[in-house]
Design a protein around this motif. Structure first.
Motif, PDB file in Angstrom:
ATOM      1  N   THR A 145      99.822 189.220  84.974  1.00 35.27           N
ATOM      2  CA  THR A 145      98.398 189.147  85.297  1.00 35.27           C
ATOM      3  C   THR A 145      97.683 188.609  84.065  1.00 35.27           C
ATOM      4  OG1 THR A 145      98.048 191.439  84.592  1.00 35.27           O
ATOM      5  CG2 THR A 145      98.522 191.061  86.908  1.00 35.27           C
ATOM      6  N   LEU A 146      96.786 187.631  84.302  1.00 37.50           N
ATOM      7  CA  LEU A 146      96.139 186.938  83.197  1.00 37.50           C
ATOM      8  C   LEU A 146      94.640 187.172  83.201  1.00 37.50           C
ATOM      9  CD1 LEU A 146      97.959 183.470  83.367  1.00 37.50           C
ATOM     10  CD2 LEU A 146      98.612 185.495  82.053  1.00 37.50           C
ATOM     11  N   ASP A 147      94.090 187.171  82.023  1.00 39.36           N
ATOM     12  CA  ASP A 147      92.646 187.247  81.839  1.00 39.36           C
ATOM     13  C   ASP A 147      92.331 186.520  80.540  1.00 39.36           C
ATOM     14  OD1 ASP A 147      90.004 187.815  82.173  1.00 39.36           O
ATOM     15  OD2 ASP A 147      90.186 189.990  81.989  1.00 39.36           O
ATOM     16  N   THR A 148      91.057 186.326  80.277  1.00 39.62           N
ATOM     17  CA  THR A 148      90.656 185.685  79.028  1.00 39.62           C
ATOM     18  C   THR A 148      89.635 186.557  78.309  1.00 39.62           C
ATOM     19  OG1 THR A 148      88.835 184.432  80.028  1.00 39.62           O
ATOM     20  CG2 THR A 148      91.011 183.394  79.983  1.00 39.62           C
ATOM     21  N   ASP A 149      89.575 186.383  77.023  1.00 38.51           N
ATOM     22  CA  ASP A 149      88.563 187.042  76.195  1.00 38.51           C
ATOM     23  C   ASP A 149      87.962 185.972  75.288  1.00 38.51           C
ATOM     24  OD1 ASP A 149      86.962 188.780  74.807  1.00 38.51           O
ATOM     25  OD2 ASP A 149      88.586 189.602  73.558  1.00 38.51           O
ATOM     26  N   PRO A 150      86.665 185.588  75.499  1.00 38.50           N
ATOM     27  CA  PRO A 150      85.735 186.211  76.442  1.00 38.50           C
ATOM     28  C   PRO A 150      85.968 185.728  77.868  1.00 38.50           C
ATOM     29  CG  PRO A 150      84.665 184.407  75.307  1.00 38.50           C
ATOM     30  CD  PRO A 150      86.021 184.544  74.684  1.00 38.50           C
ATOM     31  N   ASN A 151      85.357 186.406  78.801  1.00 35.79           N
ATOM     32  CA  ASN A 151      85.368 186.026  80.204  1.00 35.79           C
ATOM     33  C   ASN A 151      84.004 186.359  80.795  1.00 35.79           C
ATOM     34  OD1 ASN A 151      85.900 185.338  82.818  1.00 35.79           O
ATOM     35  ND2 ASN A 151      87.482 186.891  83.154  1.00 35.79           N
TER      36      ASN A 151
ATOM     37  N   GLY B 228      79.983 170.748  81.576  1.00 37.77           N
ATOM     38  CA  GLY B 228      79.987 169.908  82.767  1.00 37.77           C
ATOM     39  C   GLY B 228      81.358 169.483  83.224  1.00 37.77           C
ATOM     40  N   GLN B 229      82.424 169.885  82.528  1.00 39.56           N
ATOM     41  CA  GLN B 229      83.780 169.525  82.919  1.00 39.56           C
ATOM     42  C   GLN B 229      84.543 170.766  83.367  1.00 39.56           C
ATOM     43  OE1 GLN B 229      85.924 167.158  80.073  1.00 39.56           O
ATOM     44  NE2 GLN B 229      84.132 165.898  79.538  1.00 39.56           N
ATOM     45  N   PRO B 230      85.523 170.592  84.266  1.00 38.27           N
ATOM     46  CA  PRO B 230      86.310 171.747  84.700  1.00 38.27           C
ATOM     47  C   PRO B 230      87.196 172.262  83.574  1.00 38.27           C
ATOM     48  CG  PRO B 230      87.244 169.716  85.572  1.00 38.27           C
ATOM     49  CD  PRO B 230      85.935 169.349  84.936  1.00 38.27           C
ATOM     50  N   GLY B 231      87.683 173.491  83.715  1.00 34.52           N
ATOM     51  CA  GLY B 231      88.560 174.062  82.711  1.00 34.52           C
ATOM     52  C   GLY B 231      89.861 173.299  82.607  1.00 34.52           C
ATOM     53  N   PRO B 232      90.480 173.285  81.433  1.00 33.90           N
ATOM     54  CA  PRO B 232      91.723 172.532  81.253  1.00 33.90           C
ATOM     55  C   PRO B 232      92.876 173.159  82.033  1.00 33.90           C
ATOM     56  CG  PRO B 232      91.285 173.881  79.327  1.00 33.90           C
ATOM     57  CD  PRO B 232      90.075 174.004  80.210  1.00 33.90           C
ATOM     58  N   SER B 233      93.836 172.344  82.396  1.00 31.34           N
ATOM     59  CA  SER B 233      95.032 172.810  83.090  1.00 31.34           C
ATOM     60  C   SER B 233      95.857 173.667  82.132  1.00 31.34           C
ATOM     61  CB  SER B 233      95.850 171.611  83.580  1.00 31.34           C
ATOM     62  OG  SER B 233      97.075 172.045  84.134  1.00 31.34           O
TER      63      SER B 233
ATOM     64  N   ALA C  83     102.837 181.316  84.830  1.00 33.66           N
ATOM     65  CA  ALA C  83     101.603 181.764  85.464  1.00 33.66           C
ATOM     66  C   ALA C  83     100.481 180.796  85.138  1.00 33.66           C
ATOM     67  CB  ALA C  83     101.242 183.171  84.993  1.00 33.66           C
ATOM     68  N   PRO C  84      99.881 180.176  86.163  1.00 33.48           N
ATOM     69  CA  PRO C  84      98.726 179.309  85.900  1.00 33.48           C
ATOM     70  C   PRO C  84      97.485 180.145  85.610  1.00 33.48           C
ATOM     71  CG  PRO C  84      99.146 179.425  88.251  1.00 33.48           C
ATOM     72  CD  PRO C  84     100.251 180.196  87.579  1.00 33.48           C
ATOM     73  N   LEU C  85      96.642 179.611  84.771  1.00 31.55           N
ATOM     74  CA  LEU C  85      95.405 180.296  84.402  1.00 31.55           C
ATOM     75  C   LEU C  85      94.219 179.453  84.834  1.00 31.55           C
ATOM     76  CD1 LEU C  85      93.771 182.487  82.827  1.00 31.55           C
ATOM     77  CD2 LEU C  85      93.990 181.030  80.811  1.00 31.55           C
ATOM     78  N   THR C  86      93.304 180.088  85.534  1.00 32.72           N
ATOM     79  CA  THR C  86      92.054 179.439  85.901  1.00 32.72           C
ATOM     80  C   THR C  86      90.951 179.955  84.991  1.00 32.72           C
ATOM     81  OG1 THR C  86      92.742 179.221  88.214  1.00 32.72           O
ATOM     82  CG2 THR C  86      90.388 179.043  87.747  1.00 32.72           C
TER      83      THR C  86
END
Length: 742
Positions: free
Chosen positions: A535-541, A588-593, A604-607
């Protein structure tokens, strides 16, 4: 403690308390407790006599502790032993360490018949002193010569001088180092709020000097490493350090200078509390020396009671005696204990509350079921620090075990026998409360097949097995080969098995379990090892776009434990999981792959959850303070001082500018404002006015990212014409009044 001891040593007095000395119950003196836990009470003028019984108490605000155990005052020794040189004797020494001294005795050092140093041994339990040497009368020490040392005191009753034998030092040798001396080193960089600094690399016999801004501190040589008291360091203080030989050689090292860094937040401490009938002690881990440690008890209604305030005397673990009222306060089993650790700035970190290990056992314990042939018994409901053991009748069948949680596993001396009644006994640390739980041992039940819990992930090193019989020995096999075993105390057990392998294309490991009780054996089915899921998360989020930011990808497994993996952005490694790294997220750009990869886990992919920075509005406004003047135009110039960029700003009495928040990790951005006002004065003449105050020509604005109105007050100062009475303009003022930041 003798009649010549210059001090009485008191251990473990609370920092901030007052220590009072009594002789045969009569008051003698009071001193404030030392912050380092060792308080010395001078005996000069107290008239202490042989045979008197000394006790001490400590008093904190509103609370006085119980008197200490009495210690008698004894006669000084009738004879003194030999002292000896405990540091290198060389031609350049400033200090000589002498060992074997008696508290209250004076140590004398001579060279060629001339006294070059004398020091009183003023610590009550130290036998080692540092003697400062003065070579002005004797001349420089020469290699091959010797020093003589001895100790002596004057009997306070007979006034006779009692001396020990004279000891000859080893021959003086040449200096162990050549000028310049090596620079001493800080064992770690000094920090704001430090009260002591450890210094290593001190040359034998050298004098150590520390400068803290304009303050000079000197320290005697006591060994290669010296703990130096420095008061309380301030952030940015320049701490300099050097060593030299002041007498004889004059050799000196270069100076090591370091600025005291900002006090780092303390790591969250961990508390271990133990309260017995006659003592109350708390142990705290993850401390930093010099930290203020405040202990409190809290009940289920959030009512708190202070248990003591101390100063940590060492890094890591330290223990402290609680106030004498603590056992009564903590007798309530609902009480919890926590500590608050703070530095000199008042920045505090609080531990998690822990349950009290109290001496009065108020809850019952339980055991069972118990089956023949078992050797482990799980006792539930135990009290930490209580003793737990097993008996059959009055015969012990186990050794006592100290409970560390509410479940304690006790190993029997022998296998259990059908129909015998086993008693689990628990005794509190006071010894006066005993709890007992009985269970009759029954025959072994039919053994079912143990089951390895699925999914069995490759990251596990212990295999969870369910459906086992308490007392059974459970073994784990990987691909048919034995890997490990563990005795079960309940119906579920985790068996160590080492590294397991999953496979995306080939054959994975297969694992099965076998349980054995007495002579019966049951085997379960083999299950495949699979990759684990993260399970993935980011800091900050969420992450704010627009700047290079420090981010952290948090990865956990099914048990909520951190996963050590690699973060890949666009297929390239950028950092490890659970560790900060820098990345730029354009607005203005989407998050990186992004993909997280770890051994034993599925990729695990991260969004990324990205948000654009919310701009605040800076409102620049000219406020006219004088009636009768007309503003014709207002022009503004706004400059970001960090980049030198001019921000487009509309003209007008009021100008609104949308500004981005400060970059990550930066509290504010400084902007410079220029304002030019074209106006018609009361005399109908035209004027151009610029900012006059608080700085001529410019205003400085600290932008925090929140809406802010910056007012500029315009005034015209006039005097009446003495003939016509019409206004005559003297001057204009355009004053920036800094508003409070929201």
């Amino acid at each position: 403690m003798t009649t010549i001891s210059p001090t009485v040593r008191v251990d473990n007095a609370h920092a901030g308390s007052v220590v009072t000395l009594f002789a045969d119950g009569a008051f003698r003196t009071s001193v404030p407790a030392s912050a380092d836990g060792v308080t010395l009470i001078p005996t000069a003028g107290l008239g202490l006599k042989t045979g008197q019984q000394l006790t001490v108490t400590q008093t904190a605000p509103g609370v006085t502790g119980e008197p200490s155990r009495a210690e008698p005052v004894q006669d000084p020794p009738a004879s003194l032993g030999a002292v000896h040189c405990a540091s290198l004797v060389h031609e350049c020494i400033d200090w000589l360490v002498v060992a074997g001294a008696v508290a209250g005795a004076t140590v004398t050092v001579r060279y060629l018949g001339v006294t070059v140093g004398e020091t009183l041994c003023d610590w009550p339990d130290w036998s080692q002193v540092s003697v400062l040497l003065n070579k002005s009368r004797s001349g420089a020490f020469k290699p091959g010569q010797v020093l003589t040392v001895w100790q002596h005191y004057v009997d306070p009753v007979t006034k006779a001088v009692i001396s020990g034998p004279v000891t000859v030092s080893p021959p003086v040798v040449a200096s162990p180092v050549s000028p310049p001396l090596p620079a001493p080193q800080f064992q770690r960089n000094p920090l704001q709020c430090d009260t002591e600094v450890d210094v290593s690399g001190v040359v034998p016999g050298a004098s150590l000097r520390m400068t803290i801004d304009s303050t000079i501190l000197d320290y005697p040589y006591v060994g290669d490493t010296i703990r130096c008291a420095v008061g309380s360091l301030k952030q940015g203080s320049k701490v300099g350090l050097y060593q030299r030989f002041y007498t004889g050689c004059g050799a000196e090292s270069r100076t090591t200078t370091i600025s005291a860094d900002k006090a780092a937040p303390y790591e969250r401490p961990t508390v271990h509390a133990r309260v017995c009938e006659k003592t109350a002690v708390i142990t705290v881990s993850k401390l930093r020396r010099g930290a203020q440690v405040l202990a409190r008890a809290v009940d289920k209604h959030n009512k708190t009671v202070d248990l003591g305030l101390w100063t940590a005397s060492q890094d890591g673990d330290d223990w402290f005696p609680l106030l004498s009222s603590a056992p009564a306060v903590l007798a309530d089993p609902d009480m919890q204990v926590y500590v608050e650790v703070s530095n000199c700035l008042g920045q505090a970190t609080m531990s998690q509350p822990v349950g009290v290990d109290y001496s009065v056992i108020s809850r019952d314990i339980s055991i069972g079921p118990l089956y023949e042939c078992g050797t482990l018994v799980e006792v539930r409901g135990t009290t930490p620090n209580a003793l737990v053991w097993l008996t059959v009748g009055k015969t012990p069948i186990s050794a006592p075990v100290a409970a560390t949680s509410d479940t304690t596993v006790v190993r029997c001396y022998r296998p259990l026998v059908t129909d015998e009644v086993v008693s689990a006994v628990e005794s509190g640390c006071g010894g006066d409360i005993v709890k007992r739980a009985d269970w009759k041992v029954v025959k072994m039940p039919p053994l079912g097949a143990p089951a390895v819990r699925q999914p069995l992930e490759a990251w596990r090193t212990e295999v969870p097995v369910e459906g086992v019989v308490p007392g059974a020995l459970v073994s784990v096999y990987v691909n048919g080969v034995w890997r490990g075993a563990r005795e079960a105390t309940s119906t579920t057990v985790r068996v160590p098995a080492g590294q397991l392998k999953a496979s995306a294309s080939g054959r994975p490991d297969y694992v099965h379990a076998v349980q054995q009780l007495c002579t019966a054996t049951a085997s379960g089915s083999a299950v495949p090892v699979t990759f684990g899921k993260m399970t993935l998360d980011t800091d900050p989020n969420p992450v704010t776009t627009g700047d290079t930011r420090s981010v952290k990808v948090i990865a956990k497994n099914a048990d909520g434990l951190p996963v050590r993996g690699r973060v890949l952005i666009g297929g390239n490694y950028v950092g490890d999981t659970n560790t900060p790294f820098l990345w730029t997220f354009p607005t203005g750009q989407p998050g990186p792959s992004t993909v997280v990869r770890a051994d034993g886990y599925f990729d695990a992919p991260l969004t990324w959850h990205l948000v654009d920075p919310v701009k605040g509005t800076l409102t620049l406004r000219v406020a006219v303070q004088t009636y009768g003047i007309t503003i014709n135009s207002v022009n503004w110039k706004l400059v970001d001082t960090s980049t030198g960029t001019t921000v487009p700003t509309p003209a007008g009495i009021t100008a609104e500018v949308a500004l981005p928040p400060p970059p990550a990790g930066q509290e504010s951005v400084k902007y410079d404002v220029n304002c030019s006002v074209e106006l018609t004065g009361q005399d109908n003449k035209h004027y151009t006015v610029s900012i006059t105050a608080p700085f001529v020509g410019v205003a400085h604005i600290g932008w925090l990212g929140k809406d802010l109105t910056a007012p500029f007050y315009l005034e015209e100062v006039t005097h009446p014409d003495p003939v016509t009475g019409t206004p005559v303009v003297d001057y204009h003022k355009l004053t920036y009044m800094e508003p409070p930041n929201p």
